[in-house]
Design an enzyme around this catalytic site. Structure first.
Site, PDB file in Angstrom:
ATOM      1  N   ASN A 154       0.790  -1.235   0.000  1.00  0.00           N
ATOM      2  CA  ASN A 154       0.000   0.000   0.000  1.00  0.00           C
ATOM      3  C   ASN A 154       0.823   1.285   0.000  1.00  0.00           C
ATOM      4  O   ASN A 154       0.365   2.307  -0.487  1.00  0.00           O
ATOM      5  CB  ASN A 154      -0.992  -0.008   1.164  1.00  0.00           C
ATOM      6  CG  ASN A 154      -0.339  -0.174   2.515  1.00  0.00           C
ATOM      7  OD1 ASN A 154       0.737  -0.756   2.625  1.00  0.00           O
ATOM      8  ND2 ASN A 154      -0.974   0.346   3.539  1.00  0.00           N
ATOM      9  N   GLY A 230       2.592  -5.925   7.661  1.00  0.00           N
ATOM     10  CA  GLY A 230       1.606  -6.758   6.982  1.00  0.00           C
ATOM     11  C   GLY A 230       0.512  -7.190   7.929  1.00  0.00           C
ATOM     12  O   GLY A 230       0.172  -6.490   8.886  1.00  0.00           O
ATOM     13  N   SER A 231      -0.024  -8.363   7.704  1.00  0.00           N
ATOM     14  CA  SER A 231      -1.189  -8.834   8.453  1.00  0.00           C
ATOM     15  C   SER A 231      -0.793  -9.416   9.805  1.00  0.00           C
ATOM     16  O   SER A 231       0.310  -9.951   9.965  1.00  0.00           O
ATOM     17  CB  SER A 231      -1.934  -9.900   7.650  1.00  0.00           C
ATOM     18  OG  SER A 231      -1.209 -11.118   7.648  1.00  0.00           O
ATOM     19  N   GLU A 250       4.773  -4.331  12.254  1.00  0.00           N
ATOM     20  CA  GLU A 250       3.713  -3.327  12.087  1.00  0.00           C
ATOM     21  C   GLU A 250       2.552  -4.025  11.394  1.00  0.00           C
ATOM     22  O   GLU A 250       2.633  -4.361  10.218  1.00  0.00           O
ATOM     23  CB  GLU A 250       4.220  -2.146  11.262  1.00  0.00           C
ATOM     24  CG  GLU A 250       5.292  -1.327  11.945  1.00  0.00           C
ATOM     25  CD  GLU A 250       4.824  -0.638  13.212  1.00  0.00           C
ATOM     26  OE1 GLU A 250       3.596  -0.483  13.383  1.00  0.00           O
ATOM     27  OE2 GLU A 250       5.671  -0.271  14.028  1.00  0.00           O
ATOM     28  N   LEU A 251       1.473  -4.227  12.142  1.00  0.00           N
ATOM     29  CA  LEU A 251       0.410  -5.107  11.684  1.00  0.00           C
ATOM     30  C   LEU A 251      -0.895  -4.350  11.433  1.00  0.00           C
ATOM     31  O   LEU A 251      -0.883  -3.188  11.073  1.00  0.00           O
ATOM     32  CB  LEU A 251       0.247  -6.246  12.688  1.00  0.00           C
ATOM     33  CG  LEU A 251       1.561  -6.971  13.040  1.00  0.00           C
ATOM     34  CD1 LEU A 251       1.335  -8.034  14.096  1.00  0.00           C
ATOM     35  CD2 LEU A 251       2.210  -7.556  11.794  1.00  0.00           C
ATOM     36  N   CYS A 286      -3.102   1.286   6.722  1.00  0.00           N
ATOM     37  CA  CYS A 286      -3.116   0.615   8.028  1.00  0.00           C
ATOM     38  C   CYS A 286      -3.881   1.409   9.087  1.00  0.00           C
ATOM     39  O   CYS A 286      -4.449   0.813  10.006  1.00  0.00           O
ATOM     40  CB  CYS A 286      -1.684   0.378   8.518  1.00  0.00           C
ATOM     41  SG  CYS A 286      -0.732  -0.748   7.480  1.00  0.00           S
ATOM     42  N   GLU A 380     -10.072  -5.761  10.129  1.00  0.00           N
ATOM     43  CA  GLU A 380      -9.567  -4.677   9.283  1.00  0.00           C
ATOM     44  C   GLU A 380     -10.088  -4.859   7.871  1.00  0.00           C
ATOM     45  O   GLU A 380      -9.761  -5.840   7.198  1.00  0.00           O
ATOM     46  CB  GLU A 380      -8.035  -4.688   9.280  1.00  0.00           C
ATOM     47  CG  GLU A 380      -7.428  -3.565   8.468  1.00  0.00           C
ATOM     48  CD  GLU A 380      -5.898  -3.597   8.478  1.00  0.00           C
ATOM     49  OE1 GLU A 380      -5.287  -2.520   8.502  1.00  0.00           O
ATOM     50  OE2 GLU A 380      -5.331  -4.712   8.464  1.00  0.00           O
TER      51      GLU A 380
END
Length: 479
Positions: A154, A230-231, A250-251, A286, A380
């Site tokens: 993204n 990511g996830s 970083e999720l 995010c 999300e």
């Protein structure tokens, strides 16, 4: 630098059948080029080269590292159009947002250049303890070695820079495994660093299957740290596999916003901000504003303003400067977003606007009275969808905002100072934005989540601290 008109040069001619894969324009679904599908051995060779390059990187002075970062930022600024068009081509991000991402990348690397010169330890008074007299003691920070970075689609330039900048500022080397769908921006970034004079192999980009190549980095003993965006599902798996390596994750998130009745005279302005927060880059952010809780006394008025702002957005060619919305990253994402909207409506939610397919995208969607158990409330969505639920008071608003497995960013609009302080202290998130939407990030601020939203911190200064060893040194001058 690769000119935009020569993007075909990104392609790697196949040496064996099946060793490349296609890259598609998300907005048109047309193939752009083909990219190398690296094999595991190529990742291993890259790691070994990075380990050798580390011997050079760690000996550079802080001034030399800073100068390289500053030069790279200048090269990117000079090639702004090329970088922005590449972002738009591979991610479908509207060009004005892509240009903004390039500007942020320039700033990210400038901040890294500054922080490269500020890796300062501290002096420690050992004579504060019995027997400690006669000693001078201090701490220093030293680079850790090879950093392995796995990045998302993204923000294919700036989120890569948030890993590359700190790693190089600290004196490490780094290997980036970019998202399969958006590798081109990171390849351009690597060229900018080469042109800036970065030592050979200090920053490498290896393209191909993420789980397979990521596992090579996780398992290789020469990789000192893994940094992943990511996830939560993938992040949890990585964390279970890294062993004693350093790690930053970083999720996901489903950012919440509370709007208090004390700001009722600013609802039109807040609605405009919320529309930006919910629908920028089709909600594929995010910290996209996904859950809005409004004091019930102003809910209807807010919804009127918000609906008007959402319906004023323009869907179209992402290369058109007037475009606000474009195609989602792929068909699977489009189908999932529409399915979640349908499930919420079937569960009793009211569709205010949107909720339909628009070519390869989804119309800006607002729902109200969404059940707390609906996927749009709990998970999300990563699409242009936002829920607006009324609450009787701030107490209930705080409760609903915290009723999430995520905890990255949250926003609050209020003129009631004690209420602002209460939200600031009691919201279970890493960053609280008072009188701002939660979709806000400045590239030098600390950035990290609680709960399922992450582990460790980014933001240049804070990311560097995650990429160094602190060493304590004592000099006994009384000996």
């Amino acid at each position: 630098m690769i000119a935009f008109s020569e993007l075909k040069d990104f392609a790697t001619p196949p040496t064996n059948e099946g060793d490349t894969y296609p890259i598609f324009n998300p907005h048109t679904r047309e193939q752009i080029t083909e990219i190398k599908e690296s094999i595991n051995e190529e990742m291993e060779v890259a790691i070994e080269k990075a380990a050798v390059a580390f011997e050079t990187m760690k000996r550079l002075t802080s001034a030399e590292r800073s100068d390289i970062l500053e030069k790279a930022s200048s090269i990117i600024a000079d090639q702004k159009e090329t970088f922005a068009k590449t972002i738009t081509l591979e991610s479908g991000k509207p060009i004005r947002f892509a240009l903004g991402e390039v500007d942020r990348t320039v700033q990210t690397l400038k901040f890294a250049a500054i922080e490269a010169k500020k890796m300062e330890g501290e002096s420690i008074r050992l004579d504060a303890a019995p027997g400690g007299a006669g000693r001078d003691a201090y701490t220093i920070y030293q680079p850790i070695g090879v950093v392995g970075a796995i990045t998302p689609f993204n923000f294919p330039l700036n989120l890569v820079s948030h890993k590359v900048g700190p790693a190089l500022a600290a004196g490490n080397t780094i290997i980036v495994k970019p998202a399969e769908k958006t590798p081109l921006s990171s390849m351009l970034l690597a060229e900018a660093f080469t042109d800036a004079g970065l030592p050979e192999d200090a920053f490498q980009v290896i393209t191909g299957d993420g789980p397979r190549l990521g596992k090579v980095m996780i398992d290789h003993p020469a990789v000192a740290k893994i940094t992943f965006t990511g996830s939560p599902k993938v992040g949890e798996l990585i964390k279970s596999q890294v062993g004693l390596k350093k790690i930053t994750l970083e999720l996901g998130n489903n950012s919440a916003l509370y709007i208090d009745e004390s700001v009722k005279d600013r609802l039109d302005e807040i609605a405009e901000k919320a529309a930006v927060g919910a629908f920028s880059y089709n909600g594929q952010v995010c910290i996209s504003t996904q859950r809005i809780y409004v004091h019930e006394s102003i809910k209807d008025e807010f919804l009127n303003h918000f609906k008007k702002a959402a319906e004023a957005l323009t869907y179209g060619d992402p290369f058109d400067a007037a475009t606000d919305m474009s195609g989602l990253i792929d068909e699977k994402s489009q189908e999932r977003v529409l399915q979640w909207i349908d499930e919420a409506v079937e569960g009793g939610a009211t569709l205010i606007t949107g909720g339909s397919k628009q070519e390869n995208g989804v119309t800006p969607t607002i729902l109200t009275n969404v059940d707390a158990d609906a996927k749009l409330s709990c998970e999300e969505v990563f699409g242009p969808v936002v829920i607006v639920n009324g609450v009787p008071d701030a107490e209930e608003g705080l409760k609903q905002m915290n009723a999430s497995t995520y905890g990255l960013n949250a926003g609050v609009f209020t003129y009631h100072l004690p209420q602002a302080f209460r939200f600031a202290h009691e919201l279970e998130v890493g960053q609280v934005l008072i009188n701002d939407i939660p979709t806000l990030r400045f590239d030098h601020m600390p950035y990290g989540g609680l709960k399922s939203s992450g582990y460790g911190y980014e933001g240049i200064k804070y990311a560097i601290k995650e990429m160094v060893h602190m060493k304590f040194i004592s000099m006994n001058h009384a000996f």
